[in-house]
Design a protein around this motif. Sequence first.
Motif, PDB file in Angstrom:
ATOM      1  N   GLU A  31      68.524 -51.998  12.246  1.00 49.54           N
ATOM      2  CA  GLU A  31      69.822 -52.631  12.501  1.00 49.54           C
ATOM      3  C   GLU A  31      69.979 -53.881  11.632  1.00 49.54           C
ATOM      4  O   GLU A  31      71.051 -54.158  11.090  1.00 49.54           O
ATOM      5  N   LYS A  32      68.890 -54.626  11.494  1.00 50.83           N
ATOM      6  CA  LYS A  32      68.922 -55.805  10.619  1.00 50.83           C
ATOM      7  C   LYS A  32      69.198 -55.393   9.174  1.00 50.83           C
ATOM      8  O   LYS A  32      69.967 -56.039   8.456  1.00 50.83           O
ATOM      9  N   ALA A  35      72.802 -54.620   8.683  1.00 50.96           N
ATOM     10  CA  ALA A  35      73.568 -55.879   8.620  1.00 50.96           C
ATOM     11  C   ALA A  35      73.374 -56.567   7.271  1.00 50.96           C
ATOM     12  O   ALA A  35      74.327 -57.125   6.706  1.00 50.96           O
ATOM     13  N   GLU A  36      72.140 -56.536   6.740  1.00 44.89           N
ATOM     14  CA  GLU A  36      71.869 -57.147   5.434  1.00 44.89           C
ATOM     15  C   GLU A  36      72.668 -56.460   4.328  1.00 44.89           C
ATOM     16  O   GLU A  36      73.216 -57.120   3.436  1.00 44.89           O
ATOM     17  N   LYS A  38      75.497 -54.744   4.641  1.00 42.33           N
ATOM     18  CA  LYS A  38      76.919 -55.085   4.789  1.00 42.33           C
ATOM     19  C   LYS A  38      77.202 -56.501   4.297  1.00 42.33           C
ATOM     20  O   LYS A  38      78.215 -56.749   3.634  1.00 42.33           O
ATOM     21  N   ALA A  39      76.286 -57.419   4.601  1.00 41.98           N
ATOM     22  CA  ALA A  39      76.451 -58.807   4.148  1.00 41.98           C
ATOM     23  C   ALA A  39      76.404 -58.890   2.617  1.00 41.98           C
ATOM     24  O   ALA A  39      77.149 -59.671   2.000  1.00 41.98           O
ATOM     25  N   GLU A  42      79.698 -57.840   1.358  1.00 43.81           N
ATOM     26  CA  GLU A  42      80.678 -58.902   1.604  1.00 43.81           C
ATOM     27  C   GLU A  42      80.551 -60.009   0.554  1.00 43.81           C
ATOM     28  O   GLU A  42      81.567 -60.537   0.063  1.00 43.81           O
ATOM     29  N   GLU A  72      82.034 -51.952   2.084  1.00 42.95           N
ATOM     30  CA  GLU A  72      82.558 -53.316   2.181  1.00 42.95           C
ATOM     31  C   GLU A  72      83.476 -53.637   1.000  1.00 42.95           C
ATOM     32  O   GLU A  72      84.449 -54.381   1.131  1.00 42.95           O
TER      33      GLU A  72
END
Length: 206
Positions: A31-32, A35-36, A38-39, A42, A72
């Motif tokens: 999950e981390k 998120a990484e 996607k970040a 971004e 993204e």
Amino acid sequence: MDRILVLVRHGQSEWNLKNLFTGWKDPGLTEKGIAEAKAAGERLKRKGLKFDIAYTSVLTRAQHTLDLMLAELGQTGLKTVKDQALNERDYGDLTGLNKDDARKKWGEEQVLVWRRSYDVPPPGGESLKDTLARALPYYMTHIQPDVLSGKSVLVAAHGNSLRSLIMAIEGLTPAEILKRELETGVPVFYRLKADSRPEKIEILNG
């Protein structure tokens, strides 16, 4: 003419989390890690980047990271080339072992040599020099010509395959590249000169 190259190490994988030698095995993202990724996408979006082509390895964690970044960026249909030349270093007999268990079996000093030397491979595996020997020709034949022709190129791959490319792009010595760490999910931005040397280098970590 803009000659843009962005290198991104995949987000945290399930085996990164478990402190296992991963190599060519194919665990997914945590999950981390999701998120990484996607970040990272971004950050690229905030920088106003759009890509003409993407490259990745044949391993799921790199491909998933790339897909999440492209989502993204609103570029989910981007042409993507997958090749095992960009795979992570093959850790041979260490693959799947917990790093602490490996130290108990072979000793801390020996495992450190396998992990951090430039040209000493673990049993049955690849050194960083070996990884460079397959990743660099692929870069020179496929990726670099795209960048030098004025395309913006995104590469999602692995710590050691990307470090071998960084060594070549930045002209680093074996000693210098061994000190270079690549964080998961943090883009490295290059603007290249016409002679392929970097004009600008930026770590997009915030």
